[in-house]
Design an enzyme around this catalytic site. Structure first.
Site, PDB file in Angstrom:
ATOM      1  N   HIS A 286       8.270  -7.919  -3.371  1.00  0.00           N
ATOM      2  CA  HIS A 286       7.008  -8.294  -4.024  1.00  0.00           C
ATOM      3  C   HIS A 286       7.148  -9.624  -4.764  1.00  0.00           C
ATOM      4  O   HIS A 286       7.676  -9.660  -5.878  1.00  0.00           O
ATOM      5  CB  HIS A 286       6.590  -7.206  -5.020  1.00  0.00           C
TER       6      HIS A 286
ATOM      7  N   GLU B   6       4.808 -11.217  -6.145  1.00  0.00           N
ATOM      8  CA  GLU B   6       3.773 -11.328  -7.180  1.00  0.00           C
ATOM      9  C   GLU B   6       4.181 -10.744  -8.532  1.00  0.00           C
ATOM     10  O   GLU B   6       3.564 -11.032  -9.539  1.00  0.00           O
ATOM     11  CB  GLU B   6       2.466 -10.663  -6.692  1.00  0.00           C
TER      12      GLU B   6
ATOM     13  N   LYS C 227     -10.121 -11.413 -16.095  1.00  0.00           N
ATOM     14  CA  LYS C 227     -10.177 -11.467 -17.559  1.00  0.00           C
ATOM     15  C   LYS C 227      -9.526 -12.733 -18.144  1.00  0.00           C
ATOM     16  O   LYS C 227     -10.094 -13.376 -19.022  1.00  0.00           O
ATOM     17  CB  LYS C 227      -9.458 -10.228 -18.113  1.00  0.00           C
TER      18      LYS C 227
ATOM     19  N   CYS D 159       5.225  -6.208   1.643  1.00  0.00           N
ATOM     20  CA  CYS D 159       5.550  -4.780   1.612  1.00  0.00           C
ATOM     21  C   CYS D 159       4.859  -4.030   2.761  1.00  0.00           C
ATOM     22  O   CYS D 159       5.215  -4.231   3.908  1.00  0.00           O
ATOM     23  CB  CYS D 159       5.220  -4.192   0.244  1.00  0.00           C
ATOM     24  N   TYR D 160       3.839  -3.230   2.493  1.00  0.00           N
ATOM     25  CA  TYR D 160       3.118  -2.563   3.584  1.00  0.00           C
ATOM     26  C   TYR D 160       2.584  -3.615   4.556  1.00  0.00           C
ATOM     27  O   TYR D 160       2.638  -3.442   5.775  1.00  0.00           O
ATOM     28  CB  TYR D 160       1.964  -1.740   3.005  1.00  0.00           C
TER      29      TYR D 160
ATOM     30  N   SER E 107     -21.898  -6.329 -26.339  1.00  0.00           N
ATOM     31  CA  SER E 107     -21.205  -5.168 -26.887  1.00  0.00           C
ATOM     32  C   SER E 107     -20.177  -5.590 -27.926  1.00  0.00           C
ATOM     33  O   SER E 107     -19.653  -4.767 -28.645  1.00  0.00           O
ATOM     34  CB  SER E 107     -20.475  -4.464 -25.757  1.00  0.00           C
ATOM     35  N   GLY E 108     -19.888  -6.875 -27.974  1.00  0.00           N
ATOM     36  CA  GLY E 108     -18.829  -7.314 -28.884  1.00  0.00           C
ATOM     37  C   GLY E 108     -17.607  -7.767 -28.121  1.00  0.00           C
ATOM     38  O   GLY E 108     -16.769  -8.476 -28.646  1.00  0.00           O
ATOM     39  N   GLY E 109     -17.501  -7.359 -26.867  1.00  0.00           N
ATOM     40  CA  GLY E 109     -16.363  -7.761 -26.048  1.00  0.00           C
ATOM     41  C   GLY E 109     -16.511  -9.203 -25.576  1.00  0.00           C
ATOM     42  O   GLY E 109     -17.606  -9.773 -25.596  1.00  0.00           O
ATOM     43  N   VAL E 110     -15.402  -9.764 -25.131  1.00  0.00           N
ATOM     44  CA  VAL E 110     -15.401 -11.175 -24.752  1.00  0.00           C
ATOM     45  C   VAL E 110     -16.294 -11.430 -23.521  1.00  0.00           C
ATOM     46  O   VAL E 110     -16.933 -12.475 -23.418  1.00  0.00           O
ATOM     47  CB  VAL E 110     -13.950 -11.671 -24.516  1.00  0.00           C
ATOM     48  N   ASP E 111     -16.405 -10.458 -22.625  1.00  0.00           N
ATOM     49  CA  ASP E 111     -17.193 -10.666 -21.399  1.00  0.00           C
ATOM     50  C   ASP E 111     -18.679 -10.850 -21.724  1.00  0.00           C
ATOM     51  O   ASP E 111     -19.317 -11.794 -21.248  1.00  0.00           O
ATOM     52  CB  ASP E 111     -17.039  -9.486 -20.433  1.00  0.00           C
ATOM     53  N   SER E 112     -19.215  -9.933 -22.530  1.00  0.00           N
ATOM     54  CA  SER E 112     -20.655 -10.031 -22.783  1.00  0.00           C
ATOM     55  C   SER E 112     -20.971 -11.205 -23.712  1.00  0.00           C
ATOM     56  O   SER E 112     -21.998 -11.874 -23.540  1.00  0.00           O
ATOM     57  CB  SER E 112     -21.206  -8.716 -23.341  1.00  0.00           C
TER      58      SER E 112
ATOM     59  N   GLY F 154       0.839  -1.196   0.000  1.00  0.00           N
ATOM     60  CA  GLY F 154       0.000   0.000   0.000  1.00  0.00           C
ATOM     61  C   GLY F 154       0.869   1.239   0.000  1.00  0.00           C
ATOM     62  O   GLY F 154       2.050   1.173   0.348  1.00  0.00           O
TER      63      GLY F 154
END
Ligand code: XMP
Length: 513
Positions: A170, A172, A369, A83-84, A225-230, A56
């Site tokens: 870190h 990650e 995603k 870290c924090y 919408s055309g995106g992979v999610d929808s 953080g």
């Protein structure tokens, strides 16, 4: 529907928080991000296998610095502070944290002093990524130092009796080459996870969950919408309810080149009921003379909902609205985590469910995603849709600075397609977060043969990013930039200059307006 094992990441506002959760999931363990002020009883009820405290931007000794309920140390659940989180843990255990003299940023050499299980498989010296000013300077006698760097004497520690660990570096980020192994050791050796998380194997569960929720006489509406999610949402719902799914695809006229055709073809090929509305002219009319970016967003959002409602009003028996919300959307909208408010208003069909009294179906709400992409691939979504970059709801409209005119729209669409094509050819498309062209009203004098001609300036923006919170411009090879520039000036009529945007976020945003 979740894997039974859960590791909670407590968010103290680091840009890497979600990277931690993603890494944990990549290692086969389901992970969720919770805000630092999470209720201890709630946390206990979740029965996590482990708790990770994120980094953080604050100092633990600062007035009002975020803290977590110290009872997490009494739950008998392994805790890892990064870290924090490392500094906060040290403080909670009775140690001392001070401001360092020069801080430590970037790569550092970690010297492992004690071969603890968390470092299993690591060498005595390892490269790690550091990003801190404050230091843990003192630990109580029941906590031992595990590793140091030149600047940071206490770079890693562990409690002698309890599975409580602190790492100043870190693990990650990819700049810590063996970081994933450290996380793996924490998950599998210390938290004793088994690694049951695999999003693709959950497809049947997701579909069954929808089947259970939606009664046999109820219909579901889904805006794509055309995106992979929808698109993935629509397929999942279709698998569950078949013809009782009605997909509405409103083309506001600001989609990418060939996008509407491609998406329509795919959905229809899957046997999905699609109502396609080409509302390009209607949106263009409403936006005439509008220059202000937020005003553009507002108009597009409102118009979108209006059209959607007009269609929905004619349909009978619709009780549900399916949305392609994914995990980072929930985080960004403030539902989870300790993040600052968003900078720009984002457009989707958010206001709709209440107005139409629809219940919400969000089958992808727990996925990142990459996980949605894996599910989409398994469902047969074409690679071009699966790997397509994230695209804002208002589309190309917010990549046109000033008034939207048919000419500027044509320029942005064609030039963006060239940027994408050249990146694909150079094998760079999948390595960047977003890549597009922008046009405004500024002009540059061009020479075409003997003739001098005023033309538009197109700015190319190519960024890498972690979930769009921060971003950096990509150091694209000159040859690729050259090809992009040559093609845009020769193939897109009316452009006489191409520039490359070289400002990171912050201070800029990714989109120009
Ligand atoms: P900025 O420009 O704020 O963008 O750095 C961060 C991410 O959000 C996307 N974005 C939007 N998405 N509606 C959307 O659905 C919007 O109005 C909008 N504005 C920005 C942007 O593409 C980037 O990925």
């Amino acid at each position: 529907m979740r894997g039974k094992e859960l590791v909670v990441v407590i968010d103290f506002g680091s840009q890497y928080t979600h990277l931690i959760a993603r890494r944990v999931r990549e290692l086969g363990v389901y992970s969720e991000v919770l805000p630092y002020h999470v209720d201890i009883e709630y946390l206990e009820k979740l029965k996590p296998r482990g708790i990770i405290l994120s980094g953080g931007p604050r100092s633990v000794f600062e007035e009002g610095a975020p803290r977590v309920d110290s009872r997490i140390l009494e739950l008998n659940i392994p805790v890892l502070g990064i870290c924090y989180g490392h500094q906060l843990l040290a403080l909670m255990l009775g140690g001392e944290v001070r401001k360092g003299e020069r801080g430590e940023y970037g790569k550092a050499l970690l010297r492992i002093l004690k071969k603890d299980i968390i470092f299993r498989g690591l060498d005595e010296e390892e490269i790690v990524w550091m990003s801190h000013r404050d230091l843990v300077v003192k630990l109580p006698s029941n906590v031992e130092v595990l590793a140091s760097t030149e600047v940071t004497r206490i770079a890693a520690f562990r409690h002698k009796e309890k599975p409580i660990y602190g790492l100043q570096f870190h693990p990650e980020v990819s700049h810590t080459p063996r970081g994933k192994l450290v996380l793996r050791n924490f998950l599998y050796e210390i938290c004793r996870c088994k690694g049951t998380w695999n999003p693709v194997s959950l497809i049947d569960d997701i579909v069954n969950d929808i089947k259970e929720k939606v009664k046999p006489d109820e219909k579901v509406l889904c805006a794509v919408s055309g995106g992979v999610d929808s698109v993935t949402t629509a397929i999942l719902v279709h698998k569950a309810v078949g013809d009782r799914l009605i997909v509405v695809f409103v083309n506001h006229g600001f989609l990418r080149k060939n996008e509407p055709e491609q998406v329509l073809k795919f959905l229809k090929g899957m046997g999905i009921n699609v109502i396609y509305v080409d509302a390009s002219e209607r949106f263009m009319r409403r936006l005439r003379g509008v220059k202000d970016p937020e005003e553009k967003r507002k108009i597009i959002g409102e118009e979108f909902i209006k059209i959607f409602e007009e269609i929905a009003d004619k349909l009978k028996g619709v009780k549900w609205l399916a949305q392609g919300t994914i995990y980072p959307d929930r985080i960004e909208s403030g539902a989870v985590g300790a993040r600052p408010a968003r900078i720009k208003s984002h457009h989707n069909v958010a206001g709709l469910p209440q107005r139409m009294k629809l219940k919400l179906l969000e089958p992808l709400r727990d996925f990142y995603k990459d996980e949605v992409r894996a599910i989409a691939r398994r469902l047969g979504v074409p690679e071009e849709i699966v790997t397509r970059h994230p695209f804002p709801g208002p589309g190309l409209a917010i990549r046109i600075i000033g008034e939207i005119t048919p000419e500027k729209l044509r320029i942005v669409r064609e030039a963006s397609a060239i940027v994408e094509e050249e990146l694909r050819k150079a094998n760079l498309y999948d390595k960047v977060w977003q890549a597009f062209a922008v046009v405004g009203d500024d002009k540059w004098v061009g020479v075409m043969g003997d003739e001098r001609k005023l033309g538009y300036i197109v700015t190319v923006r190519i960024v890498e990013s972690i979930e769009a919170m921060t971003a950096d411009w990509v150091r694209i090879p000159y040859e690729v930039l050259e090809r992009i520039s040559n093609r845009i000036t020769s193939e897109v009529d009316g452009v006489t200059m191409v520039t490359y945007a070289i400002t990171s976020k912050p201070p800029s945003t990714i989109e120009p307006c």
